[in-house]
Design a protein around this motif. Structure first.
Motif: not given
Length: 389
Positions: A210-220, A366-371
């Motif tokens: 889930a973290t990877a999906a949030f990070i990549l969502s935030g990046v892209y 997405f960065m907030v969700l990643s954190f």
């Protein structure tokens, strides 16, 4: 010995460059492809979206299927298939053939990634694995940021067929480099499918995905619209945007080196700082977007953080499922592509609903969700380690 290991890592990275170049390079020539096959640009876009979908579907399954085979043979099979389908794409007489030639190799995309990352890690000590993997990741950065401008440039000065020949050339060079310079890599202890799938019983693995999906969502959510933002908000010319993309890529390669080093020394702190740092850059881009020089400086930092996101996502999943490295790398590629799809969709919604300058807020969410996911995952992982002592 160190030289031969460096050469192997370089070849693995070049192979990833060839595959990412095939996947992403097409973005730069979609209008010409639409014209060639007499389809709309959105129909031509299927060459990108269906490729990503095939990768996401195959990610958790096919690396598992190939996990017992000699790694050198697997890499030759994947790169060989990419080479053959690249050649078919050059001469495809209609759009359907071009689409099929794109989708077939896409299913094996996560297999090469998985084998390349696992192989890079196997050549070094465990604490040096993130550093070796970050070097292989340079192929991702190069494919994304150098591949698109090169392909676009070739199509502009010559023909679309010659531009697509560039994909085939890179994969042909990789095939012969693997054949000649990479030693046979038999898998000595084959893990059963059941033992590999059993990592999915661990909550920390699901949280890592889930973290990877949030990070990549935030990046892209933001990077997918890089050119659009530079044109509409910063008012840069086409040539200037191309230069900024190259600048972004160069700093991205630097980011790979830093990410590998920092993940090796303190993974949890590196992961926790990342979403905060990128979130701050997004907010600054929102307020400074109209000014060329501040934007150029922000792009330098953004490029570094971009590849940090890729490295952290891969490390986060593979460290949670270290007992099944091939499967774990497949999960990273699958959830990474899922993040690309989600992030691009959300970024698009912000642009169509609020305007181009607001695209950064999709990334911030997405960065907030990643954190939050990183904090939760870190605490669970630590309590698991404490409980096991």
């Amino acid at each position: 010995m160190a030289k031969s290991k460096s050469l192997i890592v370089l070849i693995l990275a070049f192979g990833i460059f060839g595959i990412i170049n095939t996947e992403m390079g097409i973005i730069g020539i979609l209008p010409q492809i639409a014209q060639k096959y007499d389809v709309t640009v959105s129909q031509a876009g299927l060459l990108v979206s269906l490729f990503a979908l095939a990768v996401a579907v195959a990610g958790p399954i096919l690396p598992l299927v190939f996990s017992g085979m000699n790694r050198k043979n697997v890499m030759l099979l994947v790169v060989g298939l990419f080479l053959v389908t690249n050649v078919i794409s050059i001469f495809a007489s209609n759009f359907t053939v071009a689409l099929i030639a794109r989708i077939i190799p896409a299913f094996l995309h996560p297999v090469y990634f998985s084998v390349a990352f696992t192989s890079a890690a196997s050549f070094v000590s465990k604490d040096q694995a993130p550093k070796a993997i970050s070097r292989v990741f340079m192929g991702v950065t190069a494919g994304m940021v150098i591949g698109i401008p090169i392909t676009s440039f070739i199509a502009d000065v010559s023909t679309i067929e010659l531009a697509m020949s560039f994909f085939a050339l890179v994969n042909a060079l990789t095939f012969f480099a693997i054949l000649l310079f990479i030693p046979s890599m038999p898998v000595t202890e084959r893990q059963s499918y059941g033992s590999q799938l059993s990592v999915l019983k661990k909550p920390v693995v699901w949280l890592s995905m889930a973290t990877a999906a949030f990070i990549l969502s935030g990046v892209y959510a933001v990077f997918s619209f890089f050119a659009e933002y530079m044109e509409k908000v910063t008012h840069m010319s086409g040539g200037m945007i191309s230069f900024m993309l190259v600048l972004f890529g160069v700093t991205g390669i630097l980011g790979n080196l830093f990410a590998g080093k920092w993940l090796s020394s303190n993974a949890a702190r590196t992961a926790l700082v990342f979403p905060f740092a990128l979130g701050v850059i997004y907010v600054l881009i929102y307020f400074m977007g109209a000014f060329t020089i501040p934007m150029a400086i922000l792009i330098l930092v953004w490029g570094i953080l971009f590849t940090f996101g890729l490295n952290i996502s891969q490390y986060w999943i593979t460290s949670a499922a270290s007992e099944a490295p091939d499967f774990a790398n497949g999960l990273f590629v699958a959830f990474g592509n899922l993040g690309v799809t989600i992030g691009t969709s959300v970024g698009g919604l912000f642009i169509s609903g609020m305007g181009t300058e607001h695209v950064v807020w999709g990334g911030v969410i997405f960065m907030v969700l990643s954190f939050l996911a990183i904090m939760l995952r870190t605490s669970i992982y630590r309590s698991t380690l404490t409980g096991s002592h």
